[in-house]
Write a protein that holds these residues in place. Structure first.
Motif, PDB file in Angstrom:
ATOM      1  N   PHE A 226       0.800  -1.227   0.000  1.00  0.00           N
ATOM      2  CA  PHE A 226       0.000   0.000   0.000  1.00  0.00           C
ATOM      3  C   PHE A 226       0.832   1.277   0.000  1.00  0.00           C
ATOM      4  N   ASP A 227       2.038   1.181  -0.508  1.00  0.00           N
ATOM      5  CA  ASP A 227       2.868   2.370  -0.718  1.00  0.00           C
ATOM      6  C   ASP A 227       2.607   2.853  -2.150  1.00  0.00           C
ATOM      7  N   TYR A 228       1.558   3.643  -2.336  1.00  0.00           N
ATOM      8  CA  TYR A 228       1.060   3.989  -3.668  1.00  0.00           C
ATOM      9  C   TYR A 228       2.011   4.910  -4.428  1.00  0.00           C
ATOM     10  N   ASP A 229       2.172   4.643  -5.714  1.00  0.00           N
ATOM     11  CA  ASP A 229       2.937   5.534  -6.583  1.00  0.00           C
ATOM     12  C   ASP A 229       2.001   6.617  -7.143  1.00  0.00           C
ATOM     13  N   GLU A 230       2.533   7.498  -7.976  1.00  0.00           N
ATOM     14  CA  GLU A 230       1.750   8.623  -8.496  1.00  0.00           C
ATOM     15  C   GLU A 230       0.564   8.155  -9.336  1.00  0.00           C
ATOM     16  N   ALA A 231       0.768   7.105 -10.136  1.00  0.00           N
ATOM     17  CA  ALA A 231      -0.327   6.603 -10.982  1.00  0.00           C
ATOM     18  C   ALA A 231      -1.470   6.062 -10.127  1.00  0.00           C
ATOM     19  N   SER A 232      -1.122   5.372  -9.033  1.00  0.00           N
ATOM     20  CA  SER A 232      -2.151   4.853  -8.128  1.00  0.00           C
ATOM     21  C   SER A 232      -2.869   5.992  -7.416  1.00  0.00           C
ATOM     22  N   GLU A 233      -2.121   6.978  -7.004  1.00  0.00           N
ATOM     23  CA  GLU A 233      -2.725   8.137  -6.342  1.00  0.00           C
ATOM     24  C   GLU A 233      -3.687   8.853  -7.294  1.00  0.00           C
ATOM     25  N   ALA A 234      -3.289   8.960  -8.560  1.00  0.00           N
ATOM     26  CA  ALA A 234      -4.144   9.622  -9.551  1.00  0.00           C
ATOM     27  C   ALA A 234      -5.430   8.834  -9.762  1.00  0.00           C
ATOM     28  N   ARG A 290       8.285 -10.697  -6.910  1.00  0.00           N
ATOM     29  CA  ARG A 290       7.716  -9.459  -6.387  1.00  0.00           C
ATOM     30  C   ARG A 290       7.891  -8.362  -7.449  1.00  0.00           C
ATOM     31  N   THR A 291       6.794  -7.655  -7.764  1.00  0.00           N
ATOM     32  CA  THR A 291       6.867  -6.571  -8.743  1.00  0.00           C
ATOM     33  C   THR A 291       6.734  -5.223  -8.020  1.00  0.00           C
ATOM     34  N   GLU A 292       6.895  -4.157  -8.793  1.00  0.00           N
ATOM     35  CA  GLU A 292       6.738  -2.805  -8.256  1.00  0.00           C
ATOM     36  C   GLU A 292       6.179  -1.915  -9.357  1.00  0.00           C
ATOM     37  N   PRO A 293       5.565  -0.778  -8.994  1.00  0.00           N
ATOM     38  CA  PRO A 293       5.025   0.123 -10.014  1.00  0.00           C
ATOM     39  C   PRO A 293       6.125   0.620 -10.943  1.00  0.00           C
ATOM     40  N   ASP A 294       5.788   0.755 -12.251  1.00  0.00           N
ATOM     41  CA  ASP A 294       6.782   1.242 -13.209  1.00  0.00           C
ATOM     42  C   ASP A 294       6.623   2.738 -13.500  1.00  0.00           C
ATOM     43  N   GLY A 295       5.693   3.391 -12.767  1.00  0.00           N
ATOM     44  CA  GLY A 295       5.503   4.821 -12.942  1.00  0.00           C
ATOM     45  C   GLY A 295       4.519   5.186 -14.033  1.00  0.00           C
ATOM     46  N   GLU A 296       4.038   4.180 -14.775  1.00  0.00           N
ATOM     47  CA  GLU A 296       3.101   4.442 -15.875  1.00  0.00           C
ATOM     48  C   GLU A 296       1.809   3.648 -15.740  1.00  0.00           C
ATOM     49  N   GLY A 297       1.551   3.178 -14.554  1.00  0.00           N
ATOM     50  CA  GLY A 297       0.336   2.399 -14.326  1.00  0.00           C
ATOM     51  C   GLY A 297       0.542   0.904 -14.442  1.00  0.00           C
ATOM     52  N   GLY A 298       1.726   0.485 -14.863  1.00  0.00           N
ATOM     53  CA  GLY A 298       2.051  -0.932 -14.961  1.00  0.00           C
ATOM     54  C   GLY A 298       3.007  -1.350 -13.860  1.00  0.00           C
ATOM     55  N   VAL A 299       3.638  -2.502 -14.037  1.00  0.00           N
ATOM     56  CA  VAL A 299       4.603  -2.991 -13.051  1.00  0.00           C
ATOM     57  C   VAL A 299       5.847  -3.531 -13.748  1.00  0.00           C
TER      58      VAL A 299
END
Length: 451
Positions: A226-234, A290-299
């Motif tokens: 639940f450490d949201y990136d900018e795309a998740s926040e948007a 384990r994946t992580e956000p790629d900054g564009e809405g993907g992982v």
């Protein structure tokens, strides 16, 4: 006035909506529609693809029943296309055909170990717990801990049915053999895995909320997800569904856990790598990256590999259409190749008289609203294509009945469905249940035919 004799293959929502829309469509010809289905009962995935504890979704059946009960559409159940009746048969008796056969197979998940003993497709399991007549009566429920791969509504249906205490399903139309099977299950932990984060899930808020209402089942979520990136926040700020999902998950994060006899774990940012097997070839663990956000809405992958011990795995990564005898098929997408519902051959040319609607037309995505707009598009082309319809040599309505009778096909009709419907409701009445489904095909046919 000219007359369109139309065959529709598939008596689920797509086929029934297409029939209804055509009958109401502005046109310069009469219409006579015969609806064929390989099952003895109508309604397709609404009857055999929706979990029994979702009665409000099954309320769609009421709208479909209203269409059929008008009496201007004939039904021939227990008739298999390609076996009992062929495309050549249809050309002899009809001007056109609409295929509305849906998508009922599991989409593949191409990772090592996916074919191990104890690894299953979600669609098969859904068919079992919905009392589909063509699956075995028993299901191997021997795992204490299992994995469900997918973040859509089907994945949540499977997880909920496995985690839910079977006595809580008794008020529903769950078949007797399914209740008995679930009652013997030793399950304690259900793990649901999705590749992306909680703000990119495909399931609906309602489905998610229902999970948290299960009696004596702890909902386990992990703070690291639940450490949201900018795309998740948007997405959180602009999408109402995402906002509700976040609210539900926040409530679960605040809950105390540890008292329940069963646990349902949600794992996000988990890319499937392998189903691990033991020495006997049975599922023993699920391995993922384990994946992580790629900054564009993907992982993207992190390189961190994790493993969870399990004894069974269910893949719920989508449905896939089946090829129909003599009909063009796109094997990569699992659909009939088409232009707005007009079937296309391998040269991308329109195939006269052959149409598609629903999931076999567009793939297994979208809800009932999409099915209706699909049908409108297909029907519009059918109406405008009058010049290219087939010219049947024996178009009378009686000729099809004579054909099926001559072949000894034990078909069912609308009156038969009413008999089966009343029979199932009567079976459930002594236990104050909505109905108890009749599962064996031969028994369904016998009740339907009044034999």
């Amino acid at each position: 006035m000219p007359k369109l004799r139309l065959a529709v293959i598939g008596a689920g929502p797509a086929g029934i909506y297409a029939s209804d829309i055509l009958l109401k469509h502005e046109r310069a010809f009469d219409v006579s529609i015969d609806l064929f289905d390989h099952l003895p009962a109508p309604y397709g995935l609404v009857r055999y693809g929706v979990a029994p504890d979702h009665p409000r979704i099954k309320g769609i059946i009421n709208a479909l029943r209203d269409v059929l009960d008008r009496g201007d559409i004939r039904i021939f159940g227990n008739v298999r296309f390609g076996v009992d009746i062929t495309l050549d048969d249809l050309k002899k008796h009809y001007n056109a055909v609409i295929f509305a056969t849906g998508a009922v197979k599991d989409a593949p998940l191409d990772i090592p170990g996916i074919d191990l003993d104890g690894s299953y497709g979600a669609a098969e399991f859904v068919s079992w717990f919905d009392g589909h007549p063509d699956v075995p009566r028993e299901w191997p429920l021997e795992a204490q801990s299992l994995a469900v791969i997918g973040n859509g509504n089907v994945a949540l249906d499977v997880a909920r049915m496995l985690a839910k205490h079977p006595e809580d399903l008794l008020p529903t139309e769950i078949p007797a053999n399914v209740y008995e099977g679930l009652k013997k299950s030793p399950i304690t932990d259900v793990h649901v895995f999705g590749r992306r984060g909680p703000m990119q899930v495909k399931f609906t808020p309602l489905e998610l909320r229902e999970l948290g209402e299960l009696r004596d089942v702890d909902m386990i979520v992990h703070e690291e997800d639940f450490d949201y990136d900018e795309a998740s926040e948007a997405a959180l700020k602009t999408n109402k569904q995402v906002m509700v999902i976040d609210k539900v998950l926040k409530q679960w994060r605040a809950r105390s856990v540890g008292e329940a006899s069963r646990r349902l774990h949600l794992h996000f940012f988990a890319k499937p790598l392998e189903v691990v097997g033991d020495d006997s070839g049975r599922v023993s663990a699920f391995r993922y990256e384990r994946t992580e956000p790629d900054g564009e809405g993907g992982v993207r992958g992190t390189g961190e590999i994790r493993e969870v011990p399990i004894q069974a795995l269910y893949r719920a990564v989508g449905y896939f259409g089946s090829q129909l005898d003599g009909v063009p098929f796109d094997a990569e997408r699992g659909v009939i190749p088409n232009h707005e519902g007009q079937a296309l051959n391998e040269h991308n040319e329109i195939v006269p008289g052959v149409y598609a609607t629903g999931w076999i037309k567009r793939g297994p995505v979208g809800l009932i609203g999409h099915t209706k707009s699909d049908a409108m598009e297909t029907v519009s082309h059918l109406v405008n294509d009058q010049a290219s319809w087939w010219t049947p040599e024996s178009p009378s309505e009686e000729s099809v009945v004579e054909l099926l009778d001559a072949r000894g096909i034990q078909y069912t009709d609308l009156d038969g469905w009413h008999r089966l419907d009343e029979h199932e409701i009567a079976l459930g009445a002594p236990q104050e249940r909505a109905r108890i489904k009749v599962v064996p095909r031969d028994e369904m046919v016998k009740v339907s035919r009044g034999e």
